[in-house]
Design a protein around this motif. Sequence first.
Motif, PDB file in Angstrom:
ATOM      1  N   ASP A   1      -4.191  48.378   6.628  1.00 12.73           N
ATOM      2  CA  ASP A   1      -3.688  47.731   5.599  1.00 12.73           C
ATOM      3  C   ASP A   1      -3.148  46.327   5.970  1.00 12.73           C
ATOM      4  O   ASP A   1      -2.312  46.328   7.073  1.00 12.73           O
TER       5      ASP A   1
ATOM      6  N   SER B   1      -2.831  52.307  -2.014  1.00 11.62           N
ATOM      7  CA  SER B   1      -3.633  51.169  -1.530  1.00 11.62           C
ATOM      8  C   SER B   1      -3.375  49.798  -2.336  1.00 11.62           C
ATOM      9  O   SER B   1      -2.750  49.631  -3.322  1.00 11.62           O
ATOM     10  N   PRO B   2      -3.312  48.729  -1.672  1.00 13.03           N
ATOM     11  CA  PRO B   2      -2.993  47.384  -2.061  1.00 13.03           C
ATOM     12  C   PRO B   2      -4.378  47.054  -3.063  1.00 13.03           C
ATOM     13  O   PRO B   2      -5.128  47.988  -3.461  1.00 13.03           O
TER      14      PRO B   2
ATOM     15  N   ARG C   1     -11.444  49.375   4.871  1.00 17.13           N
ATOM     16  CA  ARG C   1     -11.826  50.690   5.227  1.00 17.13           C
ATOM     17  C   ARG C   1     -12.833  50.771   5.813  1.00 17.13           C
ATOM     18  O   ARG C   1     -14.064  49.906   5.435  1.00 17.13           O
TER      19      ARG C   1
ATOM     20  N   LEU D   1      -9.509  46.101  -1.879  1.00 15.97           N
ATOM     21  CA  LEU D   1     -10.216  46.836  -0.955  1.00 15.97           C
ATOM     22  C   LEU D   1     -11.484  46.237  -0.407  1.00 15.97           C
ATOM     23  O   LEU D   1     -12.271  45.776  -1.109  1.00 15.97           O
TER      24      LEU D   1
ATOM     25  N   ASP E   1      -0.616  43.190   5.230  1.00 13.13           N
ATOM     26  CA  ASP E   1       0.434  42.702   4.508  1.00 13.13           C
ATOM     27  C   ASP E   1       0.291  41.270   4.104  1.00 13.13           C
ATOM     28  O   ASP E   1      -0.344  40.498   4.584  1.00 13.13           O
TER      29      ASP E   1
ATOM     30  N   ARG F   1      -6.678  45.994   2.029  1.00 12.11           N
ATOM     31  CA  ARG F   1      -6.877  47.033   2.982  1.00 12.11           C
ATOM     32  C   ARG F   1      -8.318  46.990   3.209  1.00 12.11           C
ATOM     33  O   ARG F   1      -9.315  46.754   2.604  1.00 12.11           O
TER      34      ARG F   1
ATOM     35  N   PRO G   1      -1.875  40.972  -0.190  1.00  9.70           N
ATOM     36  CA  PRO G   1      -2.180  42.201   0.687  1.00  9.70           C
ATOM     37  C   PRO G   1      -3.579  42.904   0.521  1.00  9.70           C
ATOM     38  O   PRO G   1      -4.209  42.683  -0.683  1.00  9.70           O
TER      39      PRO G   1
END
Length: 438
Positions: free
Chosen positions: A28, A47-48, A8, A51, A30, A6, A4
């Motif tokens: 996010d 958060s995963p 941003r 990032l 998965d 994220r 996974p």
Amino acid sequence: MRSPFRLRAPVILPADPACSVLRDAVLDVDAAGRIGYCGPAERAPESPDRLVDCTGILLPGLVNAHAHSPMTVLRGMGGDLPLLRWLHEVIWPAETRLTPPDIEAGMLLGSVEMLRAGVTTSTEMYFHGEQLANAVLAAGGRLVATMGIIDAPNWDWRAMLEEINDWIDADGLRHGPDERIEVGYGPHSAYTLPPEALTMVGEVARERGALVHIHVAESAAEDAVQRERYGSVPAMLESLGLLGGRVLAAHAVHLSDEDIQVFARAGVSVAHCPGSNAKLASGIARLTDLRAAGVPVGLGTDGPASNDDLDLWEDMRLAALLARLSTMDSAALGAVDVLLMATRGGAEALGRNDIGALEAGRWADVVQVDADDPAFAAGLDVPDEQLLANLVWAAGSRTVRDVWVAGEQVVADGEPTRVDRAKVQAAAAAVTRRLLRG
């Protein structure tokens, strides 16, 4: 399973019905390649581990609702002819000489072209489904393969229909990695098939819940015989039982008020192709009337031999411009309208709720638009309306920087990650050169 992660970004456009602009937001992805969360960073869950900081705008992958992308190898041929002469004198004779490997080469080039423009899903009407799927999976995109059915010399429409039935029955409607392949039916048109064929297509497609994708009323002269007998092509399709399931009408330029009501009543969607319609002088579809009647409308490029590119951003702008011009109303269609038509609206036109928007549960098909461009000279910290206007009217495909399909990055810094673009272009060029030699 993948790890996974994220994304941003300063701006995320989830393509919800309101076309919200999310500031300082995260998305996010998965382990299955689907969206777990999309919203403001301040309200995000834990958060995963990974990032990815983005500096531009994130939006859903665009959905091309009508294309014949293997025709990249025919690009530029007969480009100044009207539709029927272009088909009969140039395109159909050339297509009879295409081999399955030729089609795969053309589709691969088309897939690369679309992904670099942020188009993650294309709805193809063509032949040799195995080659279409191989090409799209190689590039990393998503395909709705509505296999062509036509009654013409060297083509057996019954056999073509059975091949589609067999493919769906063997592999299912959606299959492949991350369900990247969907199979449907592509009866070419009412004027290239007998009525019996159209009835049978409707029956078998409804039995399987499959999409039927058909050209309807593209040019004024193409279906004179059908219109004389039935009144109009939509009336014909309704009387023959083609309608009633998932039906996508490509072009749909020459429609009456009654035709639009037939579509609305039967739940038919439209793939609007303003660039191709303009280039072939087919006419301007009644887009505002279709939308007012509640007909779902997506955007399509049509084939790269008739548009002549696979740039859906260009068709976004043309859809709005031609709608305004044909109605003499500068507010007929705005940036929000066409952006949603190219994303969420395209998915709805296909009967899909797993693509076209950045919402939890949908596939993580995501595009990053680079804000370091003259289109965004004032930056992203401008009013929402202005930001959306700059994106649609000024930015375009040149600003597409990164693309993910089911969470896998398939375009990085503007280039495909899975294939060598130079080799893809060279393979397609070899096909074109052979066709030109005769």
